[in-house]
Enzyme design. Structure first.
Site, mmCIF file in Angstrom:
data_model
loop_
_atom_site.group_PDB
_atom_site.id
_atom_site.type_symbol
_atom_site.label_atom_id
_atom_site.label_comp_id
_atom_site.label_asym_id
_atom_site.label_seq_id
_atom_site.Cartn_x
_atom_site.Cartn_y
_atom_site.Cartn_z
ATOM 1 N N MET A 1 -2.041 -4.531 2.194
ATOM 2 C CA MET A 1 -2.642 -3.451 3.027
ATOM 3 C C MET A 1 -3.211 -2.386 2.084
ATOM 4 O O MET A 1 -2.743 -2.012 1.299
ATOM 5 C CB MET A 1 -1.490 -2.639 3.769
ATOM 6 C CG MET A 1 -2.106 -1.583 4.697
ATOM 7 S SD MET A 1 -0.734 -0.859 5.594
ATOM 8 C CE MET A 1 0.399 0.126 4.431
ATOM 9 N N SER B 1 2.960 -8.167 -0.231
ATOM 10 C CA SER B 1 3.298 -7.462 0.925
ATOM 11 C C SER B 1 2.516 -8.137 2.429
ATOM 12 O O SER B 1 3.099 -9.294 2.515
ATOM 13 C CB SER B 1 2.441 -6.072 1.031
ATOM 14 O OG SER B 1 2.965 -5.020 1.863
ATOM 15 N N GLN B 2 1.747 -7.614 3.201
ATOM 16 C CA GLN B 2 1.395 -8.189 4.159
ATOM 17 C C GLN B 2 0.710 -9.548 3.915
ATOM 18 O O GLN B 2 0.623 -10.489 4.743
ATOM 19 C CB GLN B 2 0.438 -7.339 5.169
ATOM 20 C CG GLN B 2 -0.875 -6.995 4.581
ATOM 21 C CD GLN B 2 -1.623 -6.182 5.571
ATOM 22 O OE1 GLN B 2 -0.964 -5.373 6.394
ATOM 23 N NE2 GLN B 2 -2.919 -6.305 5.398
ATOM 24 N N ASP C 1 12.894 -0.282 -1.944
ATOM 25 C CA ASP C 1 11.621 -0.369 -1.172
ATOM 26 C C ASP C 1 11.582 0.984 -0.430
ATOM 27 O O ASP C 1 12.583 1.232 0.579
ATOM 28 C CB ASP C 1 11.507 -1.389 -0.452
ATOM 29 C CG ASP C 1 10.003 -1.913 -0.158
ATOM 30 O OD1 ASP C 1 9.160 -0.791 0.241
ATOM 31 O OD2 ASP C 1 9.649 -2.935 -0.366
ATOM 32 N N HIS D 1 8.225 -0.699 -3.567
ATOM 33 C CA HIS D 1 7.464 -1.887 -3.019
ATOM 34 C C HIS D 1 6.288 -2.161 -4.074
ATOM 35 O O HIS D 1 5.591 -1.248 -4.667
ATOM 36 C CB HIS D 1 6.870 -1.271 -1.910
ATOM 37 C CG HIS D 1 6.088 -2.423 -1.039
ATOM 38 N ND1 HIS D 1 6.947 -3.447 -0.400
ATOM 39 C CD2 HIS D 1 4.718 -2.491 -0.497
ATOM 40 C CE1 HIS D 1 6.187 -4.095 0.162
ATOM 41 N NE2 HIS D 1 4.846 -3.658 0.300
#
Length: 298
Positions: A33, A107-108, A225, A281
């Site tokens: 993202m 991530s995504q 995270d 993260h």
């Protein structure tokens, strides 16, 4: 020196000369993202790192849109199912990928590449590495990457107003993997992306068969995270249904127990790999990447 000069002919006579080393398996990467395919401090850095460590490897860093700005905007506002379709088309028409490829999502990008594995088996994905992907979705946005904090404030408000409304689902990426443990029925019925790839509305045997074809499904969880809520989603765990405090690991979820995606069978076959790395993260060192991730690409 004489011995060295005769070694190859002798091996050739014995039928053991193997010729040049096999070409490295191509790698496809998908950013997270607020990022883009070619940002020199994120995906561009990863691409150069891999190319340096594995000479001759072909790395495709996925770009959704005609330029880096569009690519970044699409990570917030383009329907994920359309993004996955676009990627499947890119992969199917790339001649360098037709023998198979490894995939690494950040991530995504981790759950988006899993959707690619489940929906588009040609060309074949061999190994999937999810770096901080949220495979059971998220229930909160504690904080946002880099310059995107104002966008995330707007996203939070929109999700609060109606994450599972048709308009929000179709136009807000993060709503499409929003998983509200207090509204499981709404999630199952109205999530247009995550509920589908997690078999929440019934069993798509093709999804299961395609995911189980992976050699390895590697999940990296960041142990400190502060961006993903809950962090255990990075290992396919989530909140116990009906509340948002207690979490359970993948192995205690109905998805695993009923083996709707084949994850239980994959786990027993040693195909699931759960890795933890200290840090927030997407924060990791080059040394960690070299020693822990590169072996899955070689």
């Amino acid at each position: 020196m004489a011995a060295l000069t005769v070694a190859v002919p002798v091996l050739a006579l014995l039928g053991l000369y193997l010729g040049p080393a096999a070409a490295a398996t191509p790698l496809v990467i998908w950013h997270g993202m607020g990022d883009s395919c070619c940002n020199p401090v994120s995906m561009g850095y990863i691409q150069k790192l891999v190319e340096k460590k594995i000479p001759g490897i072909y790395v495709l860093s996925l770009k959704i849109g005609s330029n880096m700005i569009q690519d970044m905007e699409n990570s917030f506002f383009m329907n994920v199912n359309d993004q996955v379709r676009e990627v499947c088309s890119q992969l199917a028409t790339d001649p360098r990928l037709q023998g198979g490829y490894n995939a690494m999502g950040f991530s995504q990008g981790g759950q988006f590449l899993r959707a690619v594995a489940q929906r588009c088996p040609v060309p074949p994905m061999l190994n999937l590495i999810s770096v901080g992907g949220q495979h059971q979705g998220v229930y909160g946005f504690p904080r946002c990457p880099g310059e995107s904090s104002h966008v995330c404030d707007w996203i939070r408000k929109t999700l609060d107003l109606g994450a599972y409304t048709k308009a929000v689902q179709e136009h807000l990426v993060q709503a499409e993997y929003w998983h509200d443990p207090l509204k499981e029925e709404d999630y199952r019925k109205n999530s247009i992306f995550l509920a589908d790839i997690n078999q929440e509305r019934g069993i798509n045997q093709t999804y299961k068969k395609n995911l189980m074809a992976l050699k390895k499904f590697v999940m990296v969880k960041f142990l400190n995270d502060t961006m993903v809520d809950p962090p255990i989603s990075e290992w396919f765990g989530f909140y116990k249904s009906g509340q948002a405090k207690e979490t359970i690991p993948l192995q205690e979820t109905s998805l695993y127990k009923e083996d709707r995606l084949g994850l239980q069978e994959m786990d027993k076959a040693g195909k699931l790999v759960f890795l933890g790395v200290k840090g927030d993260h997407l924060h990791f060192s080059e040394e960690w990447f070299d020693s822990t991730i590169l072996p899955f690409l070689q």
